[in-house]
Design a protein around this motif. Structure first.
Motif, short mmCIF file in Angstrom:
data_model
loop_
_atom_site.label_atom_id
_atom_site.label_comp_id
_atom_site.label_asym_id
_atom_site.label_seq_id
_atom_site.Cartn_x
_atom_site.Cartn_y
_atom_site.Cartn_z
N MET A 109 0.83 -1.21 0.00
CA MET A 109 0.00 0.00 0.00
C MET A 109 0.86 1.26 0.00
N MET A 110 1.96 1.24 0.76
CA MET A 110 2.88 2.39 0.74
C MET A 110 3.45 2.61 -0.66
N LYS A 111 3.82 1.53 -1.33
CA LYS A 111 4.40 1.66 -2.67
C LYS A 111 3.38 2.24 -3.65
N VAL A 112 2.14 1.77 -3.59
CA VAL A 112 1.12 2.27 -4.51
C VAL A 112 0.83 3.75 -4.24
N ILE A 113 0.76 4.12 -2.97
CA ILE A 113 0.49 5.53 -2.64
C ILE A 113 1.64 6.41 -3.13
N SER A 114 2.87 6.00 -2.86
CA SER A 114 4.02 6.80 -3.30
C SER A 114 4.11 6.87 -4.82
N ARG A 115 3.78 5.75 -5.48
CA ARG A 115 3.80 5.76 -6.95
C ARG A 115 2.76 6.71 -7.51
N THR A 116 1.59 6.76 -6.89
CA THR A 116 0.55 7.68 -7.34
C THR A 116 0.96 9.12 -7.08
N ILE A 117 1.58 9.37 -5.94
CA ILE A 117 2.04 10.74 -5.63
C ILE A 117 3.09 11.19 -6.62
N GLY A 118 4.02 10.30 -6.95
CA GLY A 118 5.07 10.68 -7.88
C GLY A 118 4.57 10.87 -9.30
#
Length: 741
Positions: free
Chosen positions: A281-290
């Motif tokens: 979930m952290m990876k998906v959130i950070s990927r969306t933010i980037g």
């Protein structure tokens, strides 16, 4: 209960009717597909597995013969996948994928696709976990095959992250993070997926040679066809690698990325899942933010509690932190995370691996957000470049190298390097670069200044040569070429000038090659403008004459003289003066038009800008590869743009440090002995050459091979020039012999 033989016989009859119904019994069996469909809908879960399989096969046969639509049988096929029969599940899912593929083979049938998507989207939001999982697998497979890679499908897959089932959440997150196939509960995958992921056989010289030189004509044809298939597969693989996973990433097609990130982050905060699911979930959130350059300020303090050297999968957590950094985030929101990272990873008591990881993460964060770095912190981190560990020192040097280009004023004087521009500063928070001019105009102005300098130097040379006593006359024919007498003079002068032209460096040669590549497409247009291509003159003959030097700068001179009306009674010096004056007037007129005409550029100016940009890109590529020379103070190492870094994900393996540990003495001795066993006994070089069983050496082959015609002519002309140069040499006077007196 019916016996197995009776079930098999009934299934065989159904398959026979399904095969023959569209051809022979269309009127009598036009309701046969609806009857099978109703039977599967009503009693599909209570039928025997063998009979249910035969009924499904008969329904698929009828669908392949266009006797029933896919929209009608899709709910039944999806329901059959939830009954626990692996064979039936595989059969139904593969048929759905292949049928959609055939439907969109020639063109995309949007009407049918939308109706099928509505059915699958409704099943995806179902509370029953088995239905949602099967619909998600089908949607992901269709998206991965680029059959349904539109925004509706991408948003439906992303919306599955908020399903109450943890298995659906995990499967969706794994697909969004770029996994090509989803792991099913039973751990099995389809045979077609295994065939698609098989590595393509690489080409070899031996295979190419055998395909063209070994065997009969028919066998050569087969081998060549096989090579062509392999080449097509390699090209397809290269295209897929070039496109990458970025073009088909569902997170790019989100309608509301800010709402998606905030909603998923709120679920992460209250989640009781395992750490692996939280990390995804952290990876998906950070990927969306980037990707979308979002602002989720509470995400950085949440990551701060995981920034510990002993944390499990710490490199993945740090990669997520780096990926969530971009220039739209306020520096104050990330400073606490950076301070926590430095305090936990970069200190004297930490191991070298930990320090190197911390420095690498600091470098990646500063590449995306240079404003978070302070002078004191940068000074402390730069001291680690003197560390004995190579991983630590290289990581510290990389930070120093980045700030030499981004903000040299933060570095100490000894770390700035020579010629540092202290006025160079990163853009402030929220600052945007607004173009005030056409990109590439500076290259146009630079070329104009260079041309004016060359014109002035040519004027000086012409004025110096005006004092000569003799003026060789030049006779110009109707095509603007030199006469025979002038050609002989030019050949004699060319023999003397060859020795000077051979002593040129590789940099100038590379520049000339770049000019030829950029301007080769316009040779015919330039020749047409200069009046070289006339009626009754062959283009190939003109090209040959231009290569031999017969048609050169004189074509432009003859064009200028033709404009003035004087073509036959001019000397070479006068033509040079006329050419210089004309080019100087043209450059001045073009510059005045650009300056006085409100910066309006013509079509010719835009064409010149394109050519200059292409030449500059080629020159930079050669300079980066260590070939040629870099002009001015251009930097070979370029920091990627923020858009490029945001679009690409961060690989956690790039943040790790590979510190090579010192081996024990026993291990080193064992490796030495192993190498001695494999090595052959010592022999003299001459004996090895004498006992060689192979073919000829490369030097012997060069002596024996036949040269092409152009190389033969070049070799003959070179030897002829060398002989003429020897004849021109005068004998030295060594004094009068005593016995001749």
């Amino acid at each position: 209960m019916a016996s197995t033989s009776a079930v098999e016989e009934c299934g065989g009859h159904m398959n026979l009717l399904a095969l023959q119904s569209p051809t022979f019994f269309f009127k009598h069996l036009r309701h046969f597909p609806q009857q099978i469909l109703g039977l599967l809908q009503s009693t599909g879960d209570s039928l025997q597995p063998v009979l249910r399989k035969h009924l499904t096969q008969a329904l698929i046969l009828l669908r392949n013969r266009q006797m029933i639509e896919l929209v009608e049988i899709l709910p039944v096929l999806m329901e059959l996948q939830t009954l626990g029969d692996r064979v039936l599940r595989k059969l139904a899912s593969l048929h759905i994928v292949h049928d959609v593929r055939r439907m969109n083979l020639k063109h995309r049938n949007e009407a049918k696709n939308r109706s099928l998507q509505n059915v699958l989207f409704k099943l995806l939001q179902d509370d029953k976990e088995s239905r949602s999982k099967r619909s998600l697998i089908v949607l992901c497979e269709l998206y991965r095959r680029k059959l349904w890679d539109d925004e509706r499908t991408a948003n439906a897959i992303c919306a599955a992250c908020f399903h109450p089932s943890s298995k659906i959440l995990k499967a969706t997150l794994s697909f969004l993070l770029g996994s090509e196939k989803m792991d099913e509960e039973d751990g099995e995958s389809s045979e077609e997926e295994d065939e698609e992921h098989k590595p393509i056989v690489a080409l070899s010289r031996e295979a190419v040679y055998k395909a063209h030189h070994k065997g009969t004509t028919s066998s050569k044809r087969k081998k060549q066809a096989k090579l062509q298939r392999v080449m097509r597969g390699l090209k397809k693989q290269q295209r897929n690698q070039a496109e990458g996973a970025l073009g088909s990433l569902p997170l790019q097609h989100l309608h509301d990325p800010q709402g998606f990130a905030e909603k998923l982050f709120s679920r992460l905060q209250i989640s009781n899942e395992r750490f692996e699911v939280k990390l995804m979930m952290m990876k998906v959130i950070s990927r969306t933010i980037g990707l979308h350059r979002l602002i989720v300020l509470n995400f950085y303090p949440f990551l701060q509690k995981y920034v510990q050297p002993h944390q499990r999968e710490i490199t993945h957590v740090l990669a997520a932190a780096v990926q969530a950094c971009h220039d739209m985030v306020p520096p104050d929101a990330v400073e606490s995370l950076l301070r926590q990272l430095v305090n936990q990873f970069v200190h004297d008591r930490a191991r070298p691996e930990v320090i190197a990881v911390g420095l690498n993460v600091v470098r990646e964060m500063c590449m995306r957000m240079p404003l978070i770095m302070t002078r004191e912190l940068l000074t402390d981190l730069a001291l680690y470049k003197k560390s004995r560990e190579k991983a630590v020192s290289s990581a510290a040097r990389s930070i120093v190298g980045i700030f030499r280009q981004v903000n040299p004023s933060l570095l100490e004087k000894r770390d700035r390097g020579k010629g540092a521009d202290l006025l160079r500063k990163p853009k402030s928070f929220g600052e945007r670069l607004v173009q005030s001019n056409v990109p590439g105009v500076d290259l146009l102005a630079q070329e104009d200044t260079e041309e004016s300098d060359e014109v002035q130097s040519d004027e000086g040379l012409i004025s110096d040569s005006d004092d000569d006593s003799e003026d060789p006359k030049v006779k110009i024919n109707e095509l603007g070429c030199l006469s025979d007498e002038e050609e002989e003079c030019k050949e004699e002068e060319g023999d003397e000038a060859t020795s000077d032209s051979d002593i040129q460096g590789f940099a100038s040669e590379s520049d000339e090659e770049i000019d030829e590549v950029v301007s080769s497409s316009e040779e015919e247009a330039l020749a047409t403008e200069s009046g070289l291509i006339c009626e009754g003159v062959d283009k190939k003959e003109l090209k040959r004459k231009s290569l031999e030097g017969e048609i050169g700068p004189m074509s432009k001179r003859s064009r200028i003289e033709g404009q003035n009306g004087e073509t036959s009674n001019r000397s070479l010096r006068e033509l040079k003066k006329l050419l210089v004056n004309q080019s100087q007037d043209d450059s001045k007129l073009a510059g005045e038009n650009r300056q006085d005409g409100d910066g309006i550029l013509s079509d010719l100016d835009f064409q010149r800008i394109k050519k200059l940009q292409a030449k500059k890109a080629a020159r930079d590529a050669l300079a980066n590869a260590g070939i040629g020379k870099s002009r001015g103070k251009e930097e070979l190492v370029k920091i990627p743009t923020s858009e490029y870094m945001n679009d690409r994900g961060v690989n956690p393996a790039m943040l790790e440090a590979n510190v090579r540990k010192r081996r024990e003495k026993e291990d080193r001795l064992a490796s030495v002995r192993a190498g001695q066993e494999e090595r052959l006994s010592y022999k003299a070089r001459t004996s090895v050459k004498q006992n060689k069983t192979g073919g000829l050496s490369n030097r012997q082959k060069e002596k024996m091979k036949s040269l092409p015609l152009a190389a033969k002519l070049a070799k003959a002309s070179k030897s002829r020039m060398q002989k003429s140069a020897k004849r021109r040499l005068t004998k030295q006077f060594r004094g009068k012999k005593a016995w001749k007196c």
